[in-house]
Motif scaffolding. Structure first.
Motif, PDB file in Angstrom:
ATOM      1  N   ALA A  95      -7.786  38.651  21.792  1.00 41.60           N
ATOM      2  CA  ALA A  95      -6.924  39.346  22.852  1.00 41.60           C
ATOM      3  C   ALA A  95      -7.266  40.402  23.488  1.00 41.60           C
ATOM      4  N   ILE A  96      -5.758  41.183  22.471  1.00 41.38           N
ATOM      5  CA  ILE A  96      -5.076  42.461  22.056  1.00 41.38           C
ATOM      6  C   ILE A  96      -6.421  43.125  21.609  1.00 41.38           C
ATOM      7  N   PHE A  97      -6.963  42.117  20.695  1.00 36.68           N
ATOM      8  CA  PHE A  97      -8.275  43.574  19.813  1.00 36.68           C
ATOM      9  C   PHE A  97      -9.160  43.348  21.132  1.00 36.68           C
ATOM     10  N   ASN A  98      -9.317  42.369  22.112  1.00 36.93           N
ATOM     11  CA  ASN A  98     -10.892  42.029  23.574  1.00 36.93           C
ATOM     12  C   ASN A  98     -10.201  43.909  24.366  1.00 36.93           C
TER      13      ASN A  98
ATOM     14  N   ALA B   6     -13.655  32.621  26.352  1.00 39.83           N
ATOM     15  CA  ALA B   6     -12.283  32.628  26.180  1.00 39.83           C
ATOM     16  C   ALA B   6     -11.832  35.239  25.428  1.00 39.83           C
ATOM     17  N   CYS B   7     -13.196  35.648  25.295  1.00 41.12           N
ATOM     18  CA  CYS B   7     -13.376  37.207  25.648  1.00 41.12           C
ATOM     19  C   CYS B   7     -13.426  37.424  26.379  1.00 41.12           C
ATOM     20  N   VAL B   8     -14.780  37.102  26.378  1.00 37.71           N
ATOM     21  CA  VAL B   8     -15.563  37.244  28.434  1.00 37.71           C
ATOM     22  C   VAL B   8     -14.749  36.920  29.210  1.00 37.71           C
ATOM     23  N   ALA B   9     -13.961  36.277  29.345  1.00 37.26           N
ATOM     24  CA  ALA B   9     -13.853  35.583  30.894  1.00 37.26           C
ATOM     25  C   ALA B   9     -12.241  36.989  30.953  1.00 37.26           C
ATOM     26  N   GLY B  10     -11.591  36.848  29.835  1.00 36.97           N
ATOM     27  CA  GLY B  10     -10.448  37.479  29.532  1.00 36.97           C
ATOM     28  C   GLY B  10     -10.854  39.727  30.583  1.00 36.97           C
ATOM     29  N   GLY B  11     -12.148  39.320  29.750  1.00 33.83           N
ATOM     30  CA  GLY B  11     -13.165  41.007  29.823  1.00 33.83           C
ATOM     31  C   GLY B  11     -13.245  40.668  31.640  1.00 33.83           C
ATOM     32  N   LEU B  12     -13.877  39.281  31.730  1.00 40.94           N
ATOM     33  CA  LEU B  12     -14.698  39.723  33.660  1.00 40.94           C
ATOM     34  C   LEU B  12     -13.283  40.073  34.680  1.00 40.94           C
TER      35      LEU B  12
ATOM     36  N   PHE C 296      -3.394  37.286  29.545  1.00 38.43           N
ATOM     37  CA  PHE C 296      -2.941  36.032  29.487  1.00 38.43           C
ATOM     38  C   PHE C 296      -4.529  34.777  29.788  1.00 38.43           C
ATOM     39  N   ALA C 297      -5.432  35.701  30.484  1.00 38.48           N
ATOM     40  CA  ALA C 297      -6.245  34.722  30.700  1.00 38.48           C
ATOM     41  C   ALA C 297      -7.344  34.419  28.969  1.00 38.48           C
TER      42      ALA C 297
END
Length: 208
Positions: free
Chosen positions: A101-104, A155-161, A182-183
Motif C-alpha cells: 500500500a505504501i509503495f503504491n 487492491a493497489c488499483v482500488a487504492g489508486g482510485l 486504508f483502501a
C-alpha cells in the motif's frame, strides 16, 4: 514539507517490504546471504522498475538512506526471529499488505511529481506495489500472489482510485495518503480473511 512526507513514506515502505521478504526467506528456510538477497529484492525491486520506466535516477542509488533502511530492517527482523522463532504467517501477510500500500502511494506520488497523467500514475503505483513481491515469490519458488486470482494488484488499483478521487476533490495531501493506504490494506487483508476473489471470466455451463 511534502518532500519530507514523501521521503519518510518511501523509507517506511522499503522497511516493511524488507521485513516481509526476510519473513518469507525464513519460512522457506533460505540461509545466510540468501535472506539478504530476498529481502533486498522485495524492498527495492518495485521502486527500481518504477524509476527506470519514468527515466529517473534509481532511488536507492541516488539516496543511500534507502539501503540503510533496508539493511536495518533485515538485521532487526533476523534478530527478532532468532529470539522468537515461532512467527505467525499473519505478520508476513500484514507487512506485505502495508508495504504494498505504501509503495503504491509512493509510485503514484513520484509519477505525479514527474507530471504524468493520473492514469499513468495509478498504473505506476500498482507496478511499484506489486513488482518487488512478485520477484520475491519467484525467487522463493512460490506462485506469485498477483497470479493467484486474489485481490492483490486489484487492491493497489482500488487504492489508486481512492487517491485520485480525493486528489481531484482537493483533499489535503495527508488524507489522500491515508485514504489510499486504508483502501489498499483493507481490500488485501479482507480478501485473505473472507476469500474475496474478483471474477473476470464467467464459466460457461454446457448442456448436452
Amino acid at each position: 514539507m511534502t518532500d519530507d512526507y514523501f521521503h519518510v513514506l518511501n523509507l517506511i515502505g522499503v522497511a516493511f517490504f524488507a521485513v516481509s521478504g526476510t519473513l518469507l526467506g525464513y519460512e522457506k528456510k533460505v540461509g545466510g546471504f540468501g535472506v539478504v538477497v530476498v529481502a533486498s529484492v522485495t524492498a527495492l525491486g518495485g521502486g527500481s522498475l518504477r524509476d527506470l520506466l519514468l527515466n529517473e535516477p534509481v532511488f536507492w542509488v541516488a539516496d543511500p538512506d534507502y539501503l540503510y533502511s533496508t539493511y536495518a530492517a533485515i538485521f532487526i527482523s533476523v534478530a527478532f526471529i532468532r529470539y522468537l522463532p515461532h512467527v505467525s504467517n499473519y505478520y508476513f501477510l500484514l507487512l506485505d499488505a502495508v508495504g504494498m500500500a505504501i509503495f503504491n502511494i509512493v509510485g503514484i506520488e513520484k509519477s505525479l511529481i514527474g507530471e504524468t497523467g493520473m492514469l499513468i500514475a495509478i498504473t505506476m503505483g500498482t507496478t511499484t506495489g506489486i513488482f518487488g513481491g512478485l520477484i520475491r515469490d519467484v525467487i522463493c519458488r512460490e506462485v506469485p500472489s498477483v497470479m493467484r486470482g486474489e485481490l492483490y494488484a486489484s487492491a493497489c488499483v482500488a487504492g489508486g482510485l481512492v487517491y485520485a478521487a480525493l486528489f481531484t476533490l482537493g483533499a489535503p495531501y495527508i488524507w489522500c495518503i491515508l485514504g489510499a493506504l486504508f483502501a489498499t490494506v483493507f481490500l488485501r487483508m479482507g480478501a485473505l480473511h473472507w476469500n474475496w476473489r474478483p471474477k473476470i471470466f464467467k464459466k460457461r455451463h454446457y448442456t448436452e
